[in-house]
Design a protein around this motif. Sequence first.
Motif, PDB file in Angstrom:
ATOM      1  N   GLU A  26      80.219  68.527  32.562  1.00  0.00           N
ATOM      2  CA  GLU A  26      79.834  67.776  31.362  1.00  0.00           C
ATOM      3  C   GLU A  26      79.083  68.671  30.382  1.00  0.00           C
ATOM      4  O   GLU A  26      79.331  68.632  29.179  1.00  0.00           O
ATOM      5  N   ARG A  27      78.173  69.473  30.896  1.00  0.00           N
ATOM      6  CA  ARG A  27      77.403  70.379  30.041  1.00  0.00           C
ATOM      7  C   ARG A  27      78.328  71.397  29.377  1.00  0.00           C
ATOM      8  O   ARG A  27      78.231  71.656  28.179  1.00  0.00           O
ATOM      9  N   ALA A  28      79.258  71.954  30.133  1.00  0.00           N
ATOM     10  CA  ALA A  28      80.200  72.936  29.577  1.00  0.00           C
ATOM     11  C   ALA A  28      81.113  72.288  28.535  1.00  0.00           C
ATOM     12  O   ALA A  28      81.409  72.896  27.500  1.00  0.00           O
ATOM     13  N   HIS A  29      81.539  71.064  28.803  1.00  0.00           N
ATOM     14  CA  HIS A  29      82.410  70.349  27.863  1.00  0.00           C
ATOM     15  C   HIS A  29      81.690  70.088  26.544  1.00  0.00           C
ATOM     16  O   HIS A  29      82.220  70.367  25.462  1.00  0.00           O
ATOM     17  N   VAL A  30      80.468  69.574  26.635  1.00  0.00           N
ATOM     18  CA  VAL A  30      79.690  69.302  25.425  1.00  0.00           C
ATOM     19  C   VAL A  30      79.389  70.605  24.686  1.00  0.00           C
ATOM     20  O   VAL A  30      79.461  70.666  23.453  1.00  0.00           O
ATOM     21  N   GLN A  31      79.091  71.670  25.428  1.00  0.00           N
ATOM     22  CA  GLN A  31      78.812  72.955  24.789  1.00  0.00           C
ATOM     23  C   GLN A  31      80.039  73.483  24.054  1.00  0.00           C
ATOM     24  O   GLN A  31      79.928  74.014  22.948  1.00  0.00           O
ATOM     25  N   ALA A  32      81.221  73.318  24.643  1.00  0.00           N
ATOM     26  CA  ALA A  32      82.456  73.764  23.982  1.00  0.00           C
ATOM     27  C   ALA A  32      82.689  72.982  22.691  1.00  0.00           C
ATOM     28  O   ALA A  32      83.050  73.565  21.655  1.00  0.00           O
ATOM     29  N   LEU A  33      82.472  71.667  22.738  1.00  0.00           N
ATOM     30  CA  LEU A  33      82.611  70.854  21.521  1.00  0.00           C
ATOM     31  C   LEU A  33      81.579  71.257  20.473  1.00  0.00           C
ATOM     32  O   LEU A  33      81.892  71.315  19.274  1.00  0.00           O
ATOM     33  N   LEU A  34      80.374  71.549  20.914  1.00  0.00           N
ATOM     34  CA  LEU A  34      79.317  71.984  20.003  1.00  0.00           C
ATOM     35  C   LEU A  34      79.681  73.325  19.360  1.00  0.00           C
ATOM     36  O   LEU A  34      79.542  73.498  18.145  1.00  0.00           O
ATOM     37  N   ASP A  35      80.179  74.251  20.160  1.00  0.00           N
ATOM     38  CA  ASP A  35      80.595  75.557  19.628  1.00  0.00           C
ATOM     39  C   ASP A  35      81.709  75.405  18.594  1.00  0.00           C
ATOM     40  O   ASP A  35      81.691  76.068  17.548  1.00  0.00           O
ATOM     41  N   GLN A  36      82.684  74.531  18.867  1.00  0.00           N
ATOM     42  CA  GLN A  36      83.767  74.286  17.914  1.00  0.00           C
ATOM     43  C   GLN A  36      83.224  73.719  16.607  1.00  0.00           C
ATOM     44  O   GLN A  36      83.656  74.112  15.518  1.00  0.00           O
ATOM     45  N   ALA A  37      82.292  72.786  16.708  1.00  0.00           N
ATOM     46  CA  ALA A  37      81.725  72.172  15.505  1.00  0.00           C
ATOM     47  C   ALA A  37      80.939  73.191  14.687  1.00  0.00           C
ATOM     48  O   ALA A  37      81.022  73.195  13.449  1.00  0.00           O
ATOM     49  N   VAL A  38      80.187  74.046  15.352  1.00  0.00           N
ATOM     50  CA  VAL A  38      79.414  75.082  14.643  1.00  0.00           C
ATOM     51  C   VAL A  38      80.365  76.052  13.935  1.00  0.00           C
ATOM     52  O   VAL A  38      80.131  76.429  12.778  1.00  0.00           O
ATOM     53  N   THR A  39      81.448  76.424  14.598  1.00  0.00           N
ATOM     54  CA  THR A  39      82.446  77.300  13.976  1.00  0.00           C
ATOM     55  C   THR A  39      83.080  76.619  12.773  1.00  0.00           C
ATOM     56  O   THR A  39      83.263  77.243  11.716  1.00  0.00           O
ATOM     57  N   HIS A  40      83.401  75.335  12.917  1.00  0.00           N
ATOM     58  CA  HIS A  40      84.001  74.596  11.802  1.00  0.00           C
ATOM     59  C   HIS A  40      83.034  74.509  10.622  1.00  0.00           C
ATOM     60  O   HIS A  40      83.445  74.660   9.467  1.00  0.00           O
ATOM     61  N   LEU A  41      81.758  74.307  10.897  1.00  0.00           N
ATOM     62  CA  LEU A  41      80.765  74.249   9.828  1.00  0.00           C
ATOM     63  C   LEU A  41      80.706  75.589   9.092  1.00  0.00           C
ATOM     64  O   LEU A  41      80.647  75.615   7.854  1.00  0.00           O
ATOM     65  N   ALA A  42      80.768  76.684   9.824  1.00  0.00           N
ATOM     66  CA  ALA A  42      80.787  78.011   9.193  1.00  0.00           C
ATOM     67  C   ALA A  42      82.047  78.185   8.348  1.00  0.00           C
ATOM     68  O   ALA A  42      81.986  78.745   7.238  1.00  0.00           O
ATOM     69  N   ASP A  43      83.188  77.691   8.844  1.00  0.00           N
ATOM     70  CA  ASP A  43      84.433  77.748   8.071  1.00  0.00           C
ATOM     71  C   ASP A  43      84.309  76.946   6.778  1.00  0.00           C
ATOM     72  O   ASP A  43      84.808  77.359   5.724  1.00  0.00           O
ATOM     73  N   LEU A  44      83.643  75.807   6.848  1.00  0.00           N
ATOM     74  CA  LEU A  44      83.437  74.989   5.645  1.00  0.00           C
ATOM     75  C   LEU A  44      82.538  75.705   4.647  1.00  0.00           C
ATOM     76  O   LEU A  44      82.785  75.663   3.435  1.00  0.00           O
ATOM     77  N   GLU A  45      81.504  76.373   5.140  1.00  0.00           N
ATOM     78  CA  GLU A  45      80.624  77.139   4.244  1.00  0.00           C
ATOM     79  C   GLU A  45      81.403  78.243   3.538  1.00  0.00           C
ATOM     80  O   GLU A  45      81.216  78.475   2.337  1.00  0.00           O
ATOM     81  N   LEU A  46      82.298  78.897   4.258  1.00  0.00           N
ATOM     82  CA  LEU A  46      83.146  79.927   3.637  1.00  0.00           C
ATOM     83  C   LEU A  46      84.091  79.305   2.613  1.00  0.00           C
ATOM     84  O   LEU A  46      84.360  79.905   1.563  1.00  0.00           O
ATOM     85  N   ALA A  47      84.585  78.108   2.896  1.00  0.00           N
ATOM     86  CA  ALA A  47      85.461  77.424   1.939  1.00  0.00           C
ATOM     87  C   ALA A  47      84.706  77.113   0.652  1.00  0.00           C
ATOM     88  O   ALA A  47      85.247  77.269  -0.447  1.00  0.00           O
ATOM     89  N   PHE A  48      83.446  76.679   0.778  1.00  0.00           N
ATOM     90  CA  PHE A  48      82.620  76.443  -0.414  1.00  0.00           C
ATOM     91  C   PHE A  48      82.453  77.732  -1.214  1.00  0.00           C
ATOM     92  O   PHE A  48      82.533  77.715  -2.447  1.00  0.00           O
ATOM     93  N   GLU A  49      82.235  78.847  -0.519  1.00  0.00           N
ATOM     94  CA  GLU A  49      82.113  80.142  -1.205  1.00  0.00           C
ATOM     95  C   GLU A  49      83.397  80.489  -1.950  1.00  0.00           C
ATOM     96  O   GLU A  49      83.361  80.938  -3.093  1.00  0.00           O
TER      97      GLU A  49
END
Length: 129
Positions: free
Chosen positions: A66-89
């Motif tokens: 469960e911890r690994a699953h949630v961490q993987a989802l969290l990592d994906q979301a953080v990466t997506h947020l960074a991708d969105l910041e680059l899109a704004f740029e």
Amino acid sequence: MTERHRDAALSPSEQATIRELLDADFRQTAARIAMLGRDRAEIVESSALTGSDDEHDPEGTSTAFERAHVQALLDQAVTHLADLELAFERLRDGTYGTCATCGRRIAVERLMILPAATACVTCASGRRR
């Protein structure tokens, strides 16, 4: 470096629509990160309070899974947020909507579905030779 095509610029109305999509996606992703962070903290806290061997619990998944699953989802979301910041740029500097691989315009329909996309359908699918 690939040639950038002049027709790659988005119209003002397309830019406004994309900005709204990026804003909404950014808010949703930030909320998802907060929720997943809380979930992960709860899993870690609950596993610290129990001394049981959940790895062999016949009643369900292990806390480690469960911890690994949630961490993987969290990592994906953080990466997506960074991708969105680059899109704004890219939107600010005028390169948004231009394929990073071939320099052609990314279809607005693709950007409406994937506002952080950096490649056209052809390049993203690997069909370009």
